[in-house]
Design a protein around this motif. Structure first.
Motif, PDB file in Angstrom:
ATOM      1  N   ASP A 119      23.378 -30.401 -14.862  1.00 42.03           N
ATOM      2  CA  ASP A 119      24.129 -30.705 -13.093  1.00 42.03           C
ATOM      3  C   ASP A 119      24.533 -30.127 -11.900  1.00 42.03           C
ATOM      4  OD1 ASP A 119      21.551 -32.842 -13.404  1.00 42.03           O
ATOM      5  OD2 ASP A 119      22.134 -33.767 -15.094  1.00 42.03           O
ATOM      6  N   ILE A 120      25.521 -30.106 -13.114  1.00 40.16           N
ATOM      7  CA  ILE A 120      26.531 -29.289 -12.083  1.00 40.16           C
ATOM      8  C   ILE A 120      25.873 -28.228 -10.365  1.00 40.16           C
ATOM      9  CG2 ILE A 120      28.248 -28.126 -12.164  1.00 40.16           C
ATOM     10  CD1 ILE A 120      29.631 -29.769 -13.936  1.00 40.16           C
ATOM     11  N   PHE A 121      25.263 -26.790 -11.786  1.00 43.09           N
ATOM     12  CA  PHE A 121      24.708 -26.143 -11.168  1.00 43.09           C
ATOM     13  C   PHE A 121      23.430 -26.504  -9.958  1.00 43.09           C
ATOM     14  CE2 PHE A 121      26.115 -24.350 -14.272  1.00 43.09           C
ATOM     15  CZ  PHE A 121      26.614 -23.226 -13.952  1.00 43.09           C
ATOM     16  N   HIS A 122      22.700 -27.589 -10.252  1.00 43.31           N
ATOM     17  CA  HIS A 122      21.694 -28.387  -9.239  1.00 43.31           C
ATOM     18  C   HIS A 122      22.221 -28.518  -7.963  1.00 43.31           C
ATOM     19  CE1 HIS A 122      17.900 -29.547  -8.212  1.00 43.31           C
ATOM     20  NE2 HIS A 122      17.951 -30.741  -7.981  1.00 43.31           N
ATOM     21  N   PHE A 123      23.652 -29.541  -8.205  1.00 47.48           N
ATOM     22  CA  PHE A 123      24.399 -30.244  -6.786  1.00 47.48           C
ATOM     23  C   PHE A 123      25.116 -28.721  -5.797  1.00 47.48           C
ATOM     24  CE2 PHE A 123      26.359 -33.825  -5.589  1.00 47.48           C
ATOM     25  CZ  PHE A 123      27.645 -32.959  -4.413  1.00 47.48           C
ATOM     26  N   LEU A 124      25.233 -28.097  -6.461  1.00 47.75           N
ATOM     27  CA  LEU A 124      25.721 -27.196  -6.018  1.00 47.75           C
ATOM     28  C   LEU A 124      24.994 -26.279  -5.096  1.00 47.75           C
ATOM     29  CD1 LEU A 124      28.859 -25.483  -8.012  1.00 47.75           C
ATOM     30  CD2 LEU A 124      29.296 -27.439  -6.217  1.00 47.75           C
ATOM     31  N   THR A 125      24.186 -25.832  -5.846  1.00 45.88           N
ATOM     32  CA  THR A 125      22.824 -24.921  -5.264  1.00 45.88           C
ATOM     33  C   THR A 125      22.416 -25.309  -3.715  1.00 45.88           C
ATOM     34  OG1 THR A 125      22.805 -23.540  -7.426  1.00 45.88           O
ATOM     35  CG2 THR A 125      20.774 -23.483  -5.397  1.00 45.88           C
ATOM     36  N   GLN A 126      21.202 -26.502  -4.617  1.00 47.56           N
ATOM     37  CA  GLN A 126      20.801 -27.480  -2.999  1.00 47.56           C
ATOM     38  C   GLN A 126      21.783 -27.950  -2.154  1.00 47.56           C
ATOM     39  OE1 GLN A 126      17.860 -26.048  -4.665  1.00 47.56           O
ATOM     40  NE2 GLN A 126      16.882 -28.203  -4.364  1.00 47.56           N
ATOM     41  N   THR A 127      23.206 -27.887  -2.324  1.00 50.05           N
ATOM     42  CA  THR A 127      23.601 -28.943  -1.106  1.00 50.05           C
ATOM     43  C   THR A 127      24.040 -27.714  -0.584  1.00 50.05           C
ATOM     44  OG1 THR A 127      25.301 -28.606  -2.176  1.00 50.05           O
ATOM     45  CG2 THR A 127      24.683 -30.405  -1.740  1.00 50.05           C
ATOM     46  N   ALA A 128      24.535 -26.220  -1.154  1.00 51.15           N
ATOM     47  CA  ALA A 128      24.519 -24.622   0.109  1.00 51.15           C
ATOM     48  C   ALA A 128      23.142 -24.717   0.754  1.00 51.15           C
ATOM     49  CB  ALA A 128      24.720 -23.751  -1.367  1.00 51.15           C
ATOM     50  N   ILE A 129      21.571 -24.599   0.085  1.00 49.85           N
ATOM     51  CA  ILE A 129      20.623 -24.600   0.476  1.00 49.85           C
ATOM     52  C   ILE A 129      20.446 -25.559   2.014  1.00 49.85           C
ATOM     53  CG2 ILE A 129      18.911 -24.191   0.112  1.00 49.85           C
ATOM     54  CD1 ILE A 129      18.504 -23.382  -2.909  1.00 49.85           C
ATOM     55  N   PHE A 130      20.317 -27.408   1.445  1.00 47.05           N
ATOM     56  CA  PHE A 130      19.771 -27.865   2.408  1.00 47.05           C
ATOM     57  C   PHE A 130      20.758 -27.691   3.915  1.00 47.05           C
ATOM     58  CE2 PHE A 130      16.449 -27.917  -1.294  1.00 47.05           C
ATOM     59  CZ  PHE A 130      15.465 -28.197  -0.263  1.00 47.05           C
ATOM     60  N   GLU A 131      21.957 -28.626   2.701  1.00 47.01           N
ATOM     61  CA  GLU A 131      23.123 -28.896   3.603  1.00 47.01           C
ATOM     62  C   GLU A 131      23.723 -27.283   5.044  1.00 47.01           C
ATOM     63  OE1 GLU A 131      23.894 -33.642   1.792  1.00 47.01           O
ATOM     64  OE2 GLU A 131      25.195 -31.630   2.100  1.00 47.01           O
ATOM     65  N   LYS A 132      24.491 -26.934   3.906  1.00 49.17           N
ATOM     66  CA  LYS A 132      24.310 -25.259   4.871  1.00 49.17           C
ATOM     67  C   LYS A 132      23.984 -24.248   4.970  1.00 49.17           C
ATOM     68  CE  LYS A 132      29.020 -27.044   1.260  1.00 49.17           C
ATOM     69  NZ  LYS A 132      29.301 -26.881   0.031  1.00 49.17           N
ATOM     70  N   ASN A 133      22.953 -24.603   4.451  1.00 53.22           N
ATOM     71  CA  ASN A 133      22.129 -23.616   5.278  1.00 53.22           C
ATOM     72  C   ASN A 133      22.066 -21.589   4.194  1.00 53.22           C
ATOM     73  OD1 ASN A 133      20.139 -24.958   6.582  1.00 53.22           O
ATOM     74  ND2 ASN A 133      21.886 -25.356   7.787  1.00 53.22           N
ATOM     75  N   MET A 134      23.287 -22.114   3.089  1.00 49.86           N
ATOM     76  CA  MET A 134      23.271 -20.511   3.225  1.00 49.86           C
ATOM     77  C   MET A 134      22.516 -19.868   2.134  1.00 49.86           C
ATOM     78  SD  MET A 134      26.798 -21.233   0.811  1.00 49.86           S
ATOM     79  CE  MET A 134      28.599 -22.294   1.531  1.00 49.86           C
ATOM     80  N   LEU A 171      31.247 -31.954  -4.105  1.00 47.35           N
ATOM     81  CA  LEU A 171      30.690 -32.228  -5.612  1.00 47.35           C
ATOM     82  C   LEU A 171      33.237 -32.625  -6.144  1.00 47.35           C
ATOM     83  CD1 LEU A 171      29.904 -32.183  -8.443  1.00 47.35           C
ATOM     84  CD2 LEU A 171      30.745 -29.713  -9.199  1.00 47.35           C
ATOM     85  N   GLY A 172      32.547 -33.942  -6.709  1.00 43.40           N
ATOM     86  CA  GLY A 172      34.201 -34.375  -6.792  1.00 43.40           C
ATOM     87  C   GLY A 172      34.131 -34.501  -8.173  1.00 43.40           C
ATOM     88  N   ILE A 173      35.461 -35.830  -8.568  1.00 46.30           N
ATOM     89  CA  ILE A 173      35.911 -36.224  -9.314  1.00 46.30           C
ATOM     90  C   ILE A 173      34.734 -37.162 -10.108  1.00 46.30           C
ATOM     91  CG2 ILE A 173      37.393 -37.615  -8.693  1.00 46.30           C
ATOM     92  CD1 ILE A 173      37.603 -35.485 -12.279  1.00 46.30           C
ATOM     93  N   LYS A 174      34.180 -38.271  -9.365  1.00 42.07           N
ATOM     94  CA  LYS A 174      32.981 -39.113  -9.907  1.00 42.07           C
ATOM     95  C   LYS A 174      31.911 -38.804 -10.522  1.00 42.07           C
ATOM     96  CE  LYS A 174      35.167 -42.619  -7.468  1.00 42.07           C
ATOM     97  NZ  LYS A 174      36.706 -42.479  -6.372  1.00 42.07           N
ATOM     98  N   GLN A 175      31.393 -37.670  -9.478  1.00 39.08           N
ATOM     99  CA  GLN A 175      30.476 -36.729 -10.261  1.00 39.08           C
ATOM    100  C   GLN A 175      30.723 -36.021 -11.571  1.00 39.08           C
ATOM    101  OE1 GLN A 175      31.020 -36.357  -6.858  1.00 39.08           O
ATOM    102  NE2 GLN A 175      29.910 -37.337  -5.951  1.00 39.08           N
ATOM    103  N   ILE A 176      31.530 -35.451 -12.015  1.00 35.21           N
ATOM    104  CA  ILE A 176      32.124 -34.698 -13.172  1.00 35.21           C
ATOM    105  C   ILE A 176      32.136 -35.963 -14.403  1.00 35.21           C
ATOM    106  CG2 ILE A 176      33.838 -33.479 -14.028  1.00 35.21           C
ATOM    107  CD1 ILE A 176      32.333 -32.127 -12.135  1.00 35.21           C
ATOM    108  N   ASP A 177      32.977 -36.852 -13.761  1.00 31.14           N
ATOM    109  CA  ASP A 177      32.726 -38.130 -14.596  1.00 31.14           C
ATOM    110  C   ASP A 177      31.730 -38.654 -14.965  1.00 31.14           C
ATOM    111  OD1 ASP A 177      35.630 -38.010 -14.759  1.00 31.14           O
ATOM    112  OD2 ASP A 177      35.955 -39.792 -13.248  1.00 31.14           O
ATOM    113  N   PHE A 178      31.063 -39.479 -14.195  1.00 34.32           N
ATOM    114  CA  PHE A 178      29.432 -39.405 -13.862  1.00 34.32           C
ATOM    115  C   PHE A 178      28.559 -38.770 -15.572  1.00 34.32           C
ATOM    116  CE2 PHE A 178      25.242 -39.268 -14.088  1.00 34.32           C
ATOM    117  CZ  PHE A 178      24.524 -40.655 -14.338  1.00 34.32           C
ATOM    118  N   LEU A 179      28.977 -36.913 -15.588  1.00 36.00           N
ATOM    119  CA  LEU A 179      28.157 -36.399 -16.106  1.00 36.00           C
ATOM    120  C   LEU A 179      28.846 -35.902 -17.559  1.00 36.00           C
ATOM    121  CD1 LEU A 179      27.200 -33.009 -13.739  1.00 36.00           C
ATOM    122  CD2 LEU A 179      25.338 -34.986 -14.580  1.00 36.00           C
TER     123      LEU A 179
END
Length: 362
Positions: A276-291, A174-182
């Motif tokens: 949408d910030i929470f969806h990005f952080l939560t789903q990447t943690a589940i699917f990409e980082k296996n947390m 999650l970076g500045i471009k995603q935040i700027d879009f939201l």
């Protein structure tokens, strides 16, 4: 006319069909999150002809062609003939659909979604209306729907534009471009409303109608969470705005310094801004980082200073998100939930319980 394709499958039951001709362009449809998948995408155009090696990776060669009626719809909408395409057969679930990337040589033209499911077609129509509404509000960096209707063969077809090129890339943090879009989404689409007049509230009502699909412990957690959300909003006017609802790296890309966001089929008109910030952080943690749920929760609490810039009360905002995402899957899948969806729901409910306990302890 049949064409030569290779078939890629994974352990989740997902299948991609990639043309042997211009495979590098076709592979832009393939957005893996695992290191193995990323390596496969990088090396496949160079080694696909090594048949024994490909069979080790579950890859084989097939003959494939699109339905002539669907192909005709695509060519008419994009004013192109002799198009090329790659195909994703969809994530196994009740809303499984075929997604097609349309291109010519090295130029990606657009994307197509195809189904024979009338319920999914209603979702396509919803996405078309939402995209048109956002465009009328001045939202940019989103697709334009060129066609949403029925092909002569009975398939329902949704066509959209894209700005994607072979130079596009996916940012997984999650970076500045995603935040700027939201932020743009909030500025262009926000309205002051009572909570009980919003899409966000209607989603929770739909969950309450399906609460019998949850076990006793989950019912208790969700009931308490909904009470807390009702107390949070009360009868005061609040600001609500458009919500993507699946804001993840695999539904966006960057090209020439600009973020482009797509796949608004679960999007809504009136939700808490920045959720949408929470969806990005939560789903990447589940699917990409296996947390685990505990790791996700601890990581979110460590981000509280960051989240304070976008939410009046981040813990309540995260609880609202978790209730919403659980609602969407419970209501959508009902008794047809897959094992993978049940695992997700278990994580979300564990996070809800942690949040409820944290809020009560403060």
């Amino acid at each position: 006319m049949n064409r030569n394709f290779i078939r890629i499958s994974n352990n989740d039951g997902k299948v991609w069909l990639m043309p042997k001709r211009h495979m590098k362009t076709g592979l832009e449809l393939y957005q893996p999150s695992s290191k193995k998948g990323m390596m496969l995408k990088c090396w496949l155009p160079q080694v696909y002809w090594l048949n024994p090696m490909m069979k080790m990776f579950g890859i084989d060669e097939i003959q494939y062609t699109l339905s002539p009626d669907v192909l005709h719809v695509i060519e008419n909408a994009f004013h192109e003939n002799a198009i090329e395409y790659s195909v994703f057969e969809g994530t196994p679930c009740v809303h499984q659909k075929t997604t097609i990337q349309i291109f010519k040589n090295r130029n990606i033209i657009g994307y197509c979604k195809v189904t024979q499911n009338k319920e999914l077609y209603d979702i396509f129509k919803h996405e078309q209306n939402l995209l048109d509404w956002m465009k009328s509000k001045g939202v940019v960096q989103i697709p334009q729907c060129l066609f949403c209707g029925k092909a002569p063969d009975g398939n329902f077809v949704f066509l959209q534009t894209t700005t994607k090129t072979l130079n596009s890339f996916v940012e997984h943090e999650l970076g500045i471009k995603q935040i700027d879009f939201l932020t743009m989404l909030k500025m262009k689409t926000s309205a002051n409303m009572l909570y009980h007049d919003t899409d966000q509230y209607r989603t929770i009502c739909a969950l309450q109608d399906c609460i019998y699909l949850l076990d006793t412990i989950q019912q208790s957690i969700i009931s308490e969470a909904i009470r807390m959300i009702e107390n949070y909003y009360g009868e005061k006017i609040h600001l609500f705005s458009a919500y993507h609802a699946d804001f993840t790296p695999w539904n966006m890309f960057e090209d020439a310094g600009v973020l482009f966001v797509f796949d608004f089929e679960y999007g809504r008109y009136s939700y808490m801004p920045y959720l949408d910030i929470f969806h990005f952080l939560t789903q990447t943690a589940i699917f990409e980082k296996n947390m685990s749920a505990k790791q996700i929760f601890d990581g979110m609490m460590q981000r509280e200073d960051f989240l304070n810039a976008y939410f009046e009360q981040p813990k309540y905002a995260y609880l609202i998100y978790l209730v919403d995402v659980a609602s969407r899957f419970v209501v959508r899948d009902k008794t047809s939930r897959t094992e993978d969806v049940d695992k997700l729901i278990c994580i979300w409910f564990t996070l809800m319980k942690m949040l409820i306990d944290k809020i009560k302890s403060n």
